[in-house]
Design a protein around this motif. Structure first.
Motif, PDB file in Angstrom:
ATOM      1  N   GLN A 275      15.848  53.146   3.510  1.00  0.00           N
ATOM      2  CA  GLN A 275      16.739  54.513   3.271  1.00  0.00           C
ATOM      3  C   GLN A 275      15.726  55.918   3.461  1.00  0.00           C
ATOM      4  O   GLN A 275      16.340  57.068   2.962  1.00  0.00           O
ATOM      5  CB  GLN A 275      17.079  55.054   2.196  1.00  0.00           C
ATOM      6  CG  GLN A 275      17.943  53.181   1.528  1.00  0.00           C
ATOM      7  CD  GLN A 275      18.462  53.489   0.006  1.00  0.00           C
ATOM      8  OE1 GLN A 275      18.197  52.683  -0.319  1.00  0.00           O
ATOM      9  NE2 GLN A 275      20.000  54.724  -0.186  1.00  0.00           N
ATOM     10  N   THR A 276      14.946  56.145   4.087  1.00  0.00           N
ATOM     11  CA  THR A 276      14.236  57.282   4.727  1.00  0.00           C
ATOM     12  C   THR A 276      15.117  58.190   4.283  1.00  0.00           C
ATOM     13  O   THR A 276      15.439  58.815   4.892  1.00  0.00           O
ATOM     14  CB  THR A 276      13.709  56.907   5.753  1.00  0.00           C
ATOM     15  OG1 THR A 276      12.687  55.398   5.838  1.00  0.00           O
ATOM     16  CG2 THR A 276      11.880  57.732   5.836  1.00  0.00           C
TER      17      THR A 276
ATOM     18  N   HIS B 129      19.308  66.478   1.629  1.00  0.00           N
ATOM     19  CA  HIS B 129      19.733  67.456   2.845  1.00  0.00           C
ATOM     20  C   HIS B 129      20.834  68.611   2.217  1.00  0.00           C
ATOM     21  O   HIS B 129      20.931  68.898   2.745  1.00  0.00           O
ATOM     22  CB  HIS B 129      20.152  66.595   3.614  1.00  0.00           C
ATOM     23  CG  HIS B 129      19.258  66.002   4.622  1.00  0.00           C
ATOM     24  ND1 HIS B 129      19.107  64.892   4.925  1.00  0.00           N
ATOM     25  CD2 HIS B 129      17.725  66.041   4.935  1.00  0.00           C
ATOM     26  CE1 HIS B 129      18.683  63.929   5.467  1.00  0.00           C
ATOM     27  NE2 HIS B 129      17.029  65.295   5.486  1.00  0.00           N
TER      28      HIS B 129
ATOM     29  N   SER C 246      22.504  61.966   9.184  1.00  0.00           N
ATOM     30  CA  SER C 246      21.817  61.780  10.369  1.00  0.00           C
ATOM     31  C   SER C 246      20.753  60.056  10.206  1.00  0.00           C
ATOM     32  O   SER C 246      21.021  60.055   8.704  1.00  0.00           O
ATOM     33  CB  SER C 246      20.563  62.795  10.217  1.00  0.00           C
ATOM     34  OG  SER C 246      20.411  62.995   8.457  1.00  0.00           O
TER      35      SER C 246
ATOM     36  N   VAL D 262      24.189  51.420  10.278  1.00  0.00           N
ATOM     37  CA  VAL D 262      25.882  50.275  10.355  1.00  0.00           C
ATOM     38  C   VAL D 262      25.836  49.786  11.622  1.00  0.00           C
ATOM     39  O   VAL D 262      24.941  49.744  12.077  1.00  0.00           O
ATOM     40  CB  VAL D 262      26.449  52.249  10.935  1.00  0.00           C
ATOM     41  CG1 VAL D 262      27.969  51.025  11.027  1.00  0.00           C
ATOM     42  CG2 VAL D 262      26.672  52.975  10.061  1.00  0.00           C
TER      43      VAL D 262
HETATM   44  C1  LIG Z   1      16.981  55.642   7.525  1.00  0.00           C
HETATM   45  S1  LIG Z   1      17.887  56.492   5.755  1.00  0.00           S
HETATM   46  C2  LIG Z   1      18.946  58.338   6.100  1.00  0.00           C
HETATM   47  C3  LIG Z   1      18.608  59.397   5.370  1.00  0.00           C
HETATM   48  C4  LIG Z   1      19.428  61.259   5.128  1.00  0.00           C
HETATM   49  N1  LIG Z   1      20.824  60.997   6.520  1.00  0.00           N
HETATM   50  C5  LIG Z   1      18.086  61.312   6.440  1.00  0.00           C
HETATM   51  O1  LIG Z   1      17.943  61.851   7.325  1.00  0.00           O
HETATM   52  O2  LIG Z   1      16.887  61.696   5.778  1.00  0.00           O
HETATM   53  C6  LIG Z   1      19.908  56.087   6.316  1.00  0.00           C
HETATM   54  C7  LIG Z   1      21.051  56.159   5.638  1.00  0.00           C
HETATM   55  O3  LIG Z   1      22.342  55.065   5.175  1.00  0.00           O
HETATM   56  C8  LIG Z   1      22.681  54.575   3.992  1.00  0.00           C
HETATM   57  N2  LIG Z   1      23.866  54.211   5.409  1.00  0.00           N
HETATM   58  C9  LIG Z   1      24.046  53.213   6.157  1.00  0.00           C
HETATM   59  N3  LIG Z   1      24.996  52.994   6.564  1.00  0.00           N
HETATM   60  C10 LIG Z   1      26.326  53.167   5.625  1.00  0.00           C
HETATM   61  C11 LIG Z   1      27.583  53.195   5.444  1.00  0.00           C
HETATM   62  N4  LIG Z   1      28.303  52.573   5.883  1.00  0.00           N
HETATM   63  N5  LIG Z   1      28.046  54.076   4.535  1.00  0.00           N
HETATM   64  C12 LIG Z   1      27.125  55.008   3.181  1.00  0.00           C
HETATM   65  N6  LIG Z   1      25.707  54.877   3.343  1.00  0.00           N
HETATM   66  C13 LIG Z   1      25.515  54.346   4.255  1.00  0.00           C
HETATM   67  C14 LIG Z   1      22.020  53.675   3.883  1.00  0.00           C
HETATM   68  O4  LIG Z   1      21.680  52.819   2.456  1.00  0.00           O
HETATM   69  C15 LIG Z   1      20.351  55.173   3.388  1.00  0.00           C
HETATM   70  O5  LIG Z   1      20.754  55.979   2.481  1.00  0.00           O
END
Ligand SMILES: C[S@@+](CC[C@H](N)C(=O)[O-])C[C@H]1O[C@@H](n2cnc3c(N)ncnc32)[C@H](O)[C@@H]1O
Length: 340
Positions: free
Chosen positions: A111-112, A148, A269, A275
């Protein structure tokens, strides 16, 4: 083994590509790739999560909580300055603390929350502002702790200019590498509302959740850790609304609350890559569906065909039409370039 090898060992062997900028993770990735016992630990990662990110973050989290182990000497985040091979200490730590590591890898997510990507969001919103004068509802998919969603609380030092809130303790700086004039970060649209969606929204007021976010930051990247902490303070003071769940199910519910026909910006982002491949079509369709009853502006900052592992493409699509590449940039927001 290499980047094209989709085995677990291949993933770890490609660490110098995936963790470019982290000499420690580049090195220990090779160690894991060659050790069946460590691969067996890494194989316990929660389904759909990238095992190398999860293993490295789990080890880092345990060290941050209790830095007494000799392995800490290789972690700049813990004041470590050791040189030489971290392999034996890393291996011993993973085998000694196997049960705790596996428990973390089964429970936690990658979750970075990279604060500098807020600048990319802001650049994208400035383009949206040139397309609509109406207030927009900003929906961030994969918001993590929501840094963000507070993009308008920060100051931006970009391309020789300053934007945003000049007195903010959160200072986002990035370089412009384009050959044309840098994009404006102003004006951005007024926000009618803002909301985040995440499988597991992180509570910025909880010290243990914050330790996990800290553990996700590569040990050499002290500047990011400091910036993340400042942004998390801003979020903790004024938490944005977040909804827990898979965007495929939750996005339609969130958007149903927005007046029909009103503009909605869906931003994500470094989320689509997390996913699982078999869910990506549904993920894309859930976003495109927003355009059925609303004016949809879809801003995406993700891996992009033709770019190397460290770069993302910022694209904008309108009402589920084809995405227009606005810029390319560093995955962690260190620089922006384009349009290309
Ligand atoms: C690598 S982090 C990036 C966080 C943020 N978007 C950023 O750029 O700093 C990816 C995030 O997407 C969330 N995530 C992944 N698949 C998802 C989904 N299907 N629905 C909602 N959130 C999702 C994860 O739990 C995680 O918090």
């Amino acid at each position: 083994m290499g980047a094209g090898d989709d085995t677990l060992a291949g993933l770890f062997a490609a660490s110098p590509l995936h963790f470019a900028g982290s000499p420690l993770y580049s090195r220990v990735g090779q160690v894991v790739a060659g050790d069946e016992r460590l691969l067996a630990v890494a194989a316990q990662a929660r389904a759909g999560q990238i095992p190398s990110n999860l293993l490295f973050a789990s080890v880092h989290y345990l060290l941050l909580r209790d830095p007494a182990h000799e392995l800490a000497a290789w972690y700049p985040s813990l004041g470590g300055t050791a040189e030489g091979d971290p392999g034996p200490a890393f291996t011993a730590f993973c085998l000694d603390r196997r049960a705790e590591i596996v428990a973390l890898m089964r429970r936690r997510l990658v979750q970075t929350n990279v604060v500098k990507r807020s600048l990319v969001l802001r650049a994208g919103l400035a383009v949206v502002a040139s397309m609509t004068r109406e207030p927009v509802t900003l929906v961030e998919v994969g918001c993590s702790a929501g840094v963000h969603l507070r993009f308008d609380d920060y100051r931006y030092d970009f391309a020789g200019r300053t934007w945003g809130r000049a007195s903010s303790p959160v200072v986002v700086s990035a370089a412009w590498r384009g050959e044309t004039a840098a994009p404006d970060l102003d004006p951005v649209p007024d926000l009618a509302d803002r909301v985040g969606i995440d499988l597991n929204p992180i509570d910025a007021t909880d010290p243990d959740e914050r330790r996990w976010l800290r553990a996700l930051v590569w040990p050499e990247n002290g500047a990011h850790a400091v910036l993340q902490d400042a942004a998390l303070e801003a979020v903790a003071r004024n938490p944005p609304r977040t909804v827990a769940g898979d965007a495929v199910e939750v996005l339609p519910q969130v958007v149903a609350e927005v007046p029909r026909g009103a503009p909605v910006v869906v931003f994500h982002s470094a989320t689509r890559i997390h996913v699982p491949a078999g869910r990506r079509e549904a993920f894309d369709a859930a976003i495109a569906d927003v355009g059925r009853d609303h004016a949809l502006f879809h801003l995406s900052y993700e891996a992009y065909e033709g770019l190397d592992e460290t770069s993302f493409g910022l694209t904008l699509s309108r009402d589920a039409g084809p995405g227009r590449l606005l810029a390319v940039g560093h995955g962690h927001g260190e620089w922006l370039a384009g349009p290309v």
